[in-house]
Design an enzyme around this catalytic site. Structure first.
Site, PDB file in Angstrom:
ATOM      1  N   VAL A  22     -80.768 -16.108 -10.967  1.00 53.77           N
ATOM      2  CA  VAL A  22     -81.420 -17.415 -11.007  1.00 53.77           C
ATOM      3  C   VAL A  22     -80.999 -18.248  -9.790  1.00 53.77           C
ATOM      4  CG1 VAL A  22     -81.525 -19.621 -12.261  1.00 53.77           C
ATOM      5  CG2 VAL A  22     -81.759 -17.458 -13.507  1.00 53.77           C
TER       6      VAL A  22
ATOM      7  N   ILE B  70     -82.783 -17.125  -6.544  1.00 52.40           N
ATOM      8  CA  ILE B  70     -84.184 -17.532  -6.421  1.00 52.40           C
ATOM      9  C   ILE B  70     -84.307 -19.054  -6.343  1.00 52.40           C
ATOM     10  CG2 ILE B  70     -86.446 -17.454  -7.525  1.00 52.40           C
ATOM     11  CD1 ILE B  70     -85.339 -14.780  -6.341  1.00 52.40           C
ATOM     12  N   GLU B  71     -83.475 -19.754  -7.081  1.00 55.11           N
ATOM     13  CA  GLU B  71     -83.570 -21.219  -7.101  1.00 55.11           C
ATOM     14  C   GLU B  71     -83.168 -21.845  -5.766  1.00 55.11           C
ATOM     15  OE1 GLU B  71     -84.778 -23.268  -9.155  1.00 55.11           O
ATOM     16  OE2 GLU B  71     -84.968 -22.241 -11.069  1.00 55.11           O
ATOM     17  N   SER B  72     -82.041 -21.408  -5.195  1.00 58.10           N
ATOM     18  CA  SER B  72     -81.491 -22.111  -4.029  1.00 58.10           C
ATOM     19  C   SER B  72     -81.051 -21.208  -2.900  1.00 58.10           C
ATOM     20  CB  SER B  72     -80.288 -22.954  -4.471  1.00 58.10           C
ATOM     21  OG  SER B  72     -79.191 -22.104  -4.813  1.00 58.10           O
TER      22      SER B  72
END
Length: 327
Positions: free
Chosen positions: A225, A228-230
């Site tokens: 996560v 992909i998020e940051s």
């Protein structure tokens, strides 16, 4: 002829190193209790002898890259040395190596004389220092594949760039650091970068493991996560206002007890708490991920992954990143 004792010789070595700009880690040359092996290692570093491809037990290029990437997004501030407020290019390089127990000079022109020279970019390795212009006024850390990480200029921030021009100097510091100067690398790496549980080389692995154990969530899912998020950038801010490593919206962060979404430890713990809730509620990793992206209400409304283009793309991206981690 005056004969120098061990202490005197070490003092002379330190003086020569200062003049040459080599500046090894302070622990490498201390007079008290210096063993013969440690003395020989310090002498070899000062004279240039015994420099091979690497130092067993010391930091390597991967360690430098892991230490460097945690400063992505830090503002450029001329003369700045505080990561919390901003740094210039040479302060960034100095800080990265200091995190690994290696002390470098403060100024870029001094760093361009540290370690030993590398013939050209074709021979450069990850972790080498790239210096630019003559006289030198800019430095960066080489990442490989013609990329570098640097604090470029006022108004900008620490980021990954292509090597846009031929460096005037390339310096290799790692294989000039005496082994005695570097202790157990697991202890020297920042806490957020310690690895385990199959997360070797993943930034903030220790935080994913701790939060995963606390909330019953797979550390690999948390890592996927974050990727992909940051892109593992703790200073990231989205156009919608999501913040930090796990891209939490301010209202969501407050509801999770996260007071500072830019603090990686708080962000990961909050994300783990949120994912655990979604996993219990939907009993499905894809639906939990959809809820993380679009909200649990949207998943209930559409009885599945919502028909939002962002969410439709987000779920498989995280699943692919999770698969790459062996999850």
């Amino acid at each position: 002829m005056t004969m120098l004792g061990v202490s005197g010789v070490l003092s002379r070595i330190s003086e020569l190193q200062d003049r040459l700009g080599l500046n090894p880690a302070p622990a490498a040359v201390t007079a008290g209790g210096t063993s013969g092996a440690r003395f020989a290692s310090a002498l070899a570093s000062a004279t240039g002898a015994g420099r091979g491809a690497g130092t067993v037990g010391g930091p390597d290029g991967d360690d430098v890259l892991a230490a460097a990437k945690k400063y992505l997004g830090t503002p450029y501030v001329f003369g700045g040395t505080d990561p919390g407020k901003g740094m210039d290019c040479s302060a960034l390089v100095q800080r990265i190596y200091r995190d690994l127990g290696v002390e470098l000079p403060r100024n870029s022109w001094q760093q361009a004389r540290a370690g030993r020279p590398v013939a050209g970019l074709a021979d450069a390795r990850p972790g080498d220092i790239l210096a630019f212009n003559s006289p030198v006024d800019h430095v960066a850390i080489y990442l490989g594949d013609n990329r570098m990480i640097a604090a470029p200029k006022p108004g900008d921030h620490v980021k990954i760039q292509m090597v846009y021009e031929k460096p005037s100097q390339i310096r290799r510091v790692l294989d000039t650091v005496p082994t005695a100067a570097v202790q157990d690398m697991a202890a020297l790496r920042p806490a957020g970068l310690r690895t385990g549980n199959g997360l070797g080389g993943v930034p903030y692995a220790g935080l994913f493991e701790q939060a995963g154990a606390r909330h019953g969530v797979s550390p690999k899912l948390l890592a996927a996560v974050a990727k992909i998020e940051s892109g593992y950038n703790p200073r990231a801010v989205s156009k919608a206002g999501a913040q930090g490593l796990m891209q939490l919206m301010p209202a969501t962060a407050r509801g999770l007890g996260v007071h500072d979404a830019f603090d990686p430890a708080q962000a990961v713990n909050g994300a783990a708490k949120l994912l655990a809730k979604h996993l219990r509620e939907f009993k499905s990793v894809p639906l939990a991920l959809a809820a993380y992206n679009a909200g649990g209400g949207a998943v209930h409304k559409y009885d599945g992954i919502p028909p939002f283009s962002e969410t439709q793309a987000y779920v498989p991206k995280v699943q692919k990143a999770l698969a790459a981690l062996g999850g």
